[in-house]
Design an enzyme around this catalytic site. Structure first.
Site, mmCIF file in Angstrom:
data_model
loop_
_atom_site.group_PDB
_atom_site.id
_atom_site.type_symbol
_atom_site.label_atom_id
_atom_site.label_comp_id
_atom_site.label_asym_id
_atom_site.label_seq_id
_atom_site.Cartn_x
_atom_site.Cartn_y
_atom_site.Cartn_z
ATOM 1 N N GLU A 18 -8.681 8.650 9.679
ATOM 2 C CA GLU A 18 -8.074 7.320 9.702
ATOM 3 C C GLU A 18 -9.111 6.200 9.672
ATOM 4 O O GLU A 18 -8.924 5.185 9.030
ATOM 5 C CB GLU A 18 -7.255 7.219 10.986
ATOM 6 C CG GLU A 18 -5.926 6.549 10.809
ATOM 7 C CD GLU A 18 -5.174 6.530 12.101
ATOM 8 O OE1 GLU A 18 -5.297 5.522 12.809
ATOM 9 O OE2 GLU A 18 -4.486 7.523 12.402
ATOM 10 N N LEU B 90 -6.834 3.816 2.356
ATOM 11 C CA LEU B 90 -5.631 4.646 2.415
ATOM 12 C C LEU B 90 -4.960 4.452 3.767
ATOM 13 O O LEU B 90 -5.630 4.261 4.787
ATOM 14 C CB LEU B 90 -6.022 6.115 2.217
ATOM 15 C CG LEU B 90 -6.609 6.430 0.827
ATOM 16 C CD1 LEU B 90 -7.367 7.752 0.844
ATOM 17 C CD2 LEU B 90 -5.520 6.441 -0.243
ATOM 18 N N HIS C 153 -20.108 9.072 0.502
ATOM 19 C CA HIS C 153 -20.463 7.708 0.891
ATOM 20 C C HIS C 153 -21.968 7.514 0.679
ATOM 21 O O HIS C 153 -22.761 8.380 1.037
ATOM 22 C CB HIS C 153 -20.102 7.478 2.366
ATOM 23 C CG HIS C 153 -20.419 6.083 2.822
ATOM 24 N ND1 HIS C 153 -19.630 4.996 2.521
ATOM 25 C CD2 HIS C 153 -21.483 5.600 3.503
ATOM 26 C CE1 HIS C 153 -20.183 3.904 3.017
ATOM 27 N NE2 HIS C 153 -21.307 4.236 3.626
ATOM 28 N N ARG D 16 0.819 -1.202 0.000
ATOM 29 C CA ARG D 16 0.000 0.000 0.000
ATOM 30 C C ARG D 16 0.864 1.268 0.000
ATOM 31 O O ARG D 16 0.591 2.221 -0.731
ATOM 32 C CB ARG D 16 -0.898 -0.036 1.237
ATOM 33 C CG ARG D 16 -2.294 0.446 1.019
ATOM 34 C CD ARG D 16 -3.137 0.201 2.249
ATOM 35 N NE ARG D 16 -3.804 -1.090 2.211
ATOM 36 C CZ ARG D 16 -4.889 -1.361 1.480
ATOM 37 N NH1 ARG D 16 -5.434 -0.421 0.725
ATOM 38 N NH2 ARG D 16 -5.419 -2.543 1.489
HETATM 39 C C1 GAR Z 1 -20.938 6.070 -5.428
HETATM 40 O O1 GAR Z 1 -22.238 5.644 -5.088
HETATM 41 C C2 GAR Z 1 -20.151 6.391 -4.187
HETATM 42 O O2 GAR Z 1 -20.921 6.978 -3.174
HETATM 43 C C3 GAR Z 1 -19.689 5.036 -3.779
HETATM 44 O O3 GAR Z 1 -19.345 4.373 -4.974
HETATM 45 C C4 GAR Z 1 -20.135 4.924 -6.028
HETATM 46 C C5 GAR Z 1 -19.197 5.398 -7.116
HETATM 47 O O4 GAR Z 1 -19.908 5.767 -8.258
HETATM 48 N N1 GAR Z 1 -18.585 5.104 -2.888
HETATM 49 C C6 GAR Z 1 -18.309 4.175 -1.962
HETATM 50 O O5 GAR Z 1 -18.965 3.180 -1.805
HETATM 51 C C7 GAR Z 1 -17.088 4.473 -1.117
HETATM 52 N N2 GAR Z 1 -16.874 3.424 -0.189
HETATM 53 P P1 GAR Z 1 -19.254 6.736 -9.336
HETATM 54 O O6 GAR Z 1 -17.903 6.116 -9.718
HETATM 55 O O7 GAR Z 1 -20.209 6.723 -10.487
HETATM 56 O O8 GAR Z 1 -19.101 8.093 -8.712
#
Ligand code: GAR
Length: 210
Positions: free
Chosen positions: A142, A93, A109, A65
């Site tokens: 974090e 991260l 999120h 990472r």
């Molecule tokens: C979105 O719904 C975002 O909120 C989610 O992934 C999707 C990405 O869509 N994010 C997560 O789950 C973060 N853990 P996109 O690539 O079309 O923006």
């Protein structure tokens, strides 16, 4: 205007929403680079077609990472961003990287945090039987999905919803919410202070504004 790098892993529809907002000259931020940890992310093509620097920094091929993040930091440094927006960036991260960007890195999120951190948020919302679901823009700290909340939008869960129909409704809300969250941070109206979000204008902290 604040300089923003957007980190993606896939489709990039939230990234597109940010690009759309930033194409308005009055928006307080410009997108200077889109970086993906996957070369095949559809969002990279979308960004470059819009004339935005689109860079793949694949995590594969790096020993760990830290090594991948060193490459990521190098790509970021070349574009000198003030703010990082995670937009469907699906790689964890390290605490070091997060600390380096504390207060300057935000994420979207697909749930009303602190409900449903992690993955499969829409199915889990359906399983829990909640009637209100939504999305959250928050500072990245974090602990995954636990950073101070900047903005939220709620959507109803409707009878007959499945994870797909619910995801579609939430995604539309995400596309409106993320530019708003970025605007609050880019203008300094929302900033991270002592582990909380501090709002300079109380109205910005009110859900009714959303
Ligand atoms: C979105 O719904 C975002 O909120 C989610 O992934 C999707 C990405 O869509 N994010 C997560 O789950 C973060 N853990 P996109 O690539 O079309 O923006």
């Amino acid at each position: 205007r604040k300089r923003v790098a957007v980190l993606i892993s896939g489709r990039g529809s939230n990234m597109e929403a940010l690009l759309g907002a930033a194409s308005e000259p009055s928006f307080p931020a410009e997108i200077v680079a889109v970086i993906s940890n996957r070369e095949d992310a559809a969002g990279l093509g979308l960004a470059s077609r819009r004339g935005v620097e689109a860079i793949a920094v694949p995590h594969r091929g790096h020993a760990d990472r830290q090594a991948h993040e060193a490459a990521l930091s190098e790509a970021l440094a070349a574009h000198a961003p003030d703010i990082i927006c995670l937009a469907g960036y699906m790689r964890l991260l390290t605490p070091d990287f997060v600390a380096q960007w504390q207060g300057r890195m935000i994420n979207i999120h697909p749930s009303l945090l602190p409900a449903f951190p992690g993955l499969d948020t829409h199915q889990r919302a359906l399983d829990a039987g909640v009637r209100i679901h939504g999305c959250t823009v928050h500072f990245v700290t974090e602990k995954t999905d636990e950073g101070p909340i900047i903005a939220q939008a709620a959507v109803p869960v409707l009878a007959g919803d499945d994870a797909n129909s619910l995801a579609t409704r939430v995604l539309l809300a995400e596309h409106k919410l993320y530019p708003l969250g970025l605007e609050l941070v880019a203008t300094g109206k929302a900033r991270m202070s002592e582990g909380r979000t501090a709002f300079s204008d109380p109205a910005d902290a009110s859900a009714e504004q959303r």
